[in-house]
Design a protein around this motif. Structure first.
Motif, PDB file in Angstrom:
ATOM      1  N   LEU A 138       0.968  -1.337   0.062  1.00  0.00           N
ATOM      2  CA  LEU A 138       0.066   0.100  -0.102  1.00  0.00           C
ATOM      3  C   LEU A 138       0.872   1.367  -0.135  1.00  0.00           C
ATOM      4  CD1 LEU A 138      -2.613  -1.248   2.816  1.00  0.00           C
ATOM      5  CD2 LEU A 138      -2.952  -1.247   0.155  1.00  0.00           C
ATOM      6  N   PRO A 139       1.798   1.345  -1.165  1.00  0.00           N
ATOM      7  CA  PRO A 139       2.564   2.569  -1.102  1.00  0.00           C
ATOM      8  C   PRO A 139       1.966   3.893  -1.067  1.00  0.00           C
ATOM      9  CG  PRO A 139       2.614   1.310  -3.087  1.00  0.00           C
ATOM     10  CD  PRO A 139       1.896   0.781  -2.267  1.00  0.00           C
ATOM     11  N   PRO A 140       2.191   4.827  -0.411  1.00  0.00           N
ATOM     12  CA  PRO A 140       1.546   6.041  -0.201  1.00  0.00           C
ATOM     13  C   PRO A 140       1.912   7.106  -1.040  1.00  0.00           C
ATOM     14  CG  PRO A 140       3.307   6.229   1.404  1.00  0.00           C
ATOM     15  CD  PRO A 140       3.366   4.833   0.803  1.00  0.00           C
ATOM     16  N   THR A 141       0.781   7.721  -1.751  1.00  0.00           N
ATOM     17  CA  THR A 141       1.086   9.227  -2.681  1.00  0.00           C
ATOM     18  C   THR A 141       1.755  10.228  -1.973  1.00  0.00           C
ATOM     19  OG1 THR A 141      -1.118   9.895  -2.551  1.00  0.00           O
ATOM     20  CG2 THR A 141      -0.830   8.139  -4.027  1.00  0.00           C
ATOM     21  N   THR A 142       2.245  11.009  -2.756  1.00  0.00           N
ATOM     22  CA  THR A 142       2.677  12.188  -2.525  1.00  0.00           C
ATOM     23  C   THR A 142       1.998  13.058  -1.429  1.00  0.00           C
ATOM     24  OG1 THR A 142       2.304  13.541  -4.314  1.00  0.00           O
ATOM     25  CG2 THR A 142       4.555  12.499  -4.148  1.00  0.00           C
ATOM     26  N   ALA A 143       0.472  13.062  -1.896  1.00  0.00           N
ATOM     27  CA  ALA A 143      -0.575  14.099  -0.885  1.00  0.00           C
ATOM     28  C   ALA A 143      -0.580  13.091   0.418  1.00  0.00           C
ATOM     29  CB  ALA A 143      -1.870  13.743  -1.917  1.00  0.00           C
ATOM     30  N   MET A 144      -0.606  11.841   0.284  1.00  0.00           N
ATOM     31  CA  MET A 144      -0.865  11.182   1.489  1.00  0.00           C
ATOM     32  C   MET A 144       0.680  11.403   2.561  1.00  0.00           C
ATOM     33  SD  MET A 144      -2.339   7.355   0.039  1.00  0.00           S
ATOM     34  CE  MET A 144      -2.003   6.431   1.580  1.00  0.00           C
ATOM     35  N   ARG A 170      16.116   9.004   0.603  1.00  0.00           N
ATOM     36  CA  ARG A 170      16.078   8.007  -0.611  1.00  0.00           C
ATOM     37  C   ARG A 170      16.559   6.674  -0.273  1.00  0.00           C
ATOM     38  NH1 ARG A 170      14.391   9.163  -5.223  1.00  0.00           N
ATOM     39  NH2 ARG A 170      14.787  11.326  -5.175  1.00  0.00           N
ATOM     40  N   GLU A 171      17.500   6.698   0.323  1.00  0.00           N
ATOM     41  CA  GLU A 171      18.310   5.410   0.922  1.00  0.00           C
ATOM     42  C   GLU A 171      17.546   4.477   1.731  1.00  0.00           C
ATOM     43  OE1 GLU A 171      19.873   8.452   3.345  1.00  0.00           O
ATOM     44  OE2 GLU A 171      19.864   8.423   1.339  1.00  0.00           O
ATOM     45  N   HIS A 172      16.668   5.161   2.525  1.00  0.00           N
ATOM     46  CA  HIS A 172      15.926   4.368   3.451  1.00  0.00           C
ATOM     47  C   HIS A 172      14.495   4.122   3.086  1.00  0.00           C
ATOM     48  CE1 HIS A 172      19.105   5.324   6.259  1.00  0.00           C
ATOM     49  NE2 HIS A 172      19.094   6.607   6.121  1.00  0.00           N
ATOM     50  N   LEU A 173      13.839   4.865   2.224  1.00  0.00           N
ATOM     51  CA  LEU A 173      12.575   4.626   1.761  1.00  0.00           C
ATOM     52  C   LEU A 173      12.488   3.344   0.788  1.00  0.00           C
ATOM     53  CD1 LEU A 173      11.243   8.258   1.255  1.00  0.00           C
ATOM     54  CD2 LEU A 173      10.536   6.687   2.963  1.00  0.00           C
ATOM     55  N   GLN A 174      11.454   2.443   1.046  1.00  0.00           N
ATOM     56  CA  GLN A 174      11.289   1.291  -0.025  1.00  0.00           C
ATOM     57  C   GLN A 174       9.933   1.537  -0.814  1.00  0.00           C
ATOM     58  OE1 GLN A 174      10.802  -1.586   2.875  1.00  0.00           O
ATOM     59  NE2 GLN A 174      12.713  -1.588   3.832  1.00  0.00           N
ATOM     60  N   ILE A 175      10.036   2.661  -1.595  1.00  0.00           N
ATOM     61  CA  ILE A 175       8.859   3.162  -2.125  1.00  0.00           C
ATOM     62  C   ILE A 175       9.184   3.401  -3.936  1.00  0.00           C
ATOM     63  CG2 ILE A 175       7.471   3.923  -0.540  1.00  0.00           C
ATOM     64  CD1 ILE A 175       9.003   6.721  -1.770  1.00  0.00           C
ATOM     65  N   GLY A 176       8.098   3.074  -4.666  1.00  0.00           N
ATOM     66  CA  GLY A 176       7.996   3.403  -5.986  1.00  0.00           C
ATOM     67  C   GLY A 176       7.397   4.374  -6.452  1.00  0.00           C
ATOM     68  N   PHE A 177       6.268   4.733  -5.916  1.00  0.00           N
ATOM     69  CA  PHE A 177       5.189   5.689  -6.234  1.00  0.00           C
ATOM     70  C   PHE A 177       5.636   7.120  -5.954  1.00  0.00           C
ATOM     71  CE2 PHE A 177       2.273   2.090  -6.045  1.00  0.00           C
ATOM     72  CZ  PHE A 177       1.699   2.392  -7.189  1.00  0.00           C
ATOM     73  N   LEU A 178       6.490   7.327  -4.972  1.00  0.00           N
ATOM     74  CA  LEU A 178       7.056   8.700  -4.591  1.00  0.00           C
ATOM     75  C   LEU A 178       8.372   9.201  -5.668  1.00  0.00           C
ATOM     76  CD1 LEU A 178       6.893   8.473  -0.697  1.00  0.00           C
ATOM     77  CD2 LEU A 178       5.203   9.842  -2.502  1.00  0.00           C
ATOM     78  N   GLU A 179       8.411   8.188  -6.452  1.00  0.00           N
ATOM     79  CA  GLU A 179       9.545   8.635  -7.379  1.00  0.00           C
ATOM     80  C   GLU A 179       9.044   9.682  -8.325  1.00  0.00           C
ATOM     81  OE1 GLU A 179      12.847   7.634  -7.364  1.00  0.00           O
ATOM     82  OE2 GLU A 179      12.460   6.690  -5.383  1.00  0.00           O
TER      83      GLU A 179
END
Length: 162
Positions: free
Chosen positions: A74-80, A106-115
């Motif tokens: 459930l990766p969050p969006t930028t608005a979230m 960046r090195e600690h986040l495990q996300i793709g949607f915030l790229e």
């Protein structure tokens, strides 16, 4: 200890502070040394830490929560992420806060949607472009298939003449 901190410590030992000589000795700019000594400016790290929306602990909590959501698919969006930050500090972040936050962690986040999203990929990823591409491929392959099939039939006719 930083060069400027060493220079300030040296200035404090002097009865009459000589900014020019001390700055030259430590390889610093004289005006920077005098402003820091007089308390007119602070180090960049101190300034940034004081003016950040969230402190380090709050940012670490937010990073952990984002990674927890991402682990649950459930990766969050930028608005979230902006809403989560506002909930932590009771102040709405600016429009550029989330990209800067992602850049800092960046090195600690495990996300793709915030790229960031590549605009050329966005323009290429639409139904019209897909349709146009496959029509070209279809036309080209059909022509190649028909010409190949006709060539095959002609070769058979030449071999099977009664």
């Amino acid at each position: 200890m930083d060069r400027i901190d060493e220079a300030i410590a040296d200035l404090r030992t002097q009865s009459v502070p000589n900014f020019h000589r001390t700055a030259k000795k430590y390889g610093l700019i004289t005006s920077t040394l005098s402003r820091r000594f007089k308390g007119q400016t602070v180090a960049r790290d101190e300034y940034q830490a004081h003016n950040r929306l969230l402190n380090e602990t709050q940012e670490a909590v937010l990073v952990k929560y984002i990674n927890n959501l991402s682990d649950k698919c459930l990766p969050p969006t930028t608005a979230m992420v902006g809403s989560m930050a506002a909930g932590l500090c009771k102040k709405q972040p600016g429009k550029d806060w989330v990209p800067r936050f992602v850049g800092r962690h960046r090195e600690h986040l495990q996300i793709g949607f915030l790229e960031g999203f590549d605009l050329s990929r966005k323009k290429a990823d639409n139904a019209f472009e897909y349709r146009r591409f496959f029509e070209k491929v279809w036309d080209h392959n059909c022509i190649r298939f028909e010409s190949g099939f006709n060539h095959f039939l002609n070769s058979l006719r030449k071999r099977w003449r009664p």
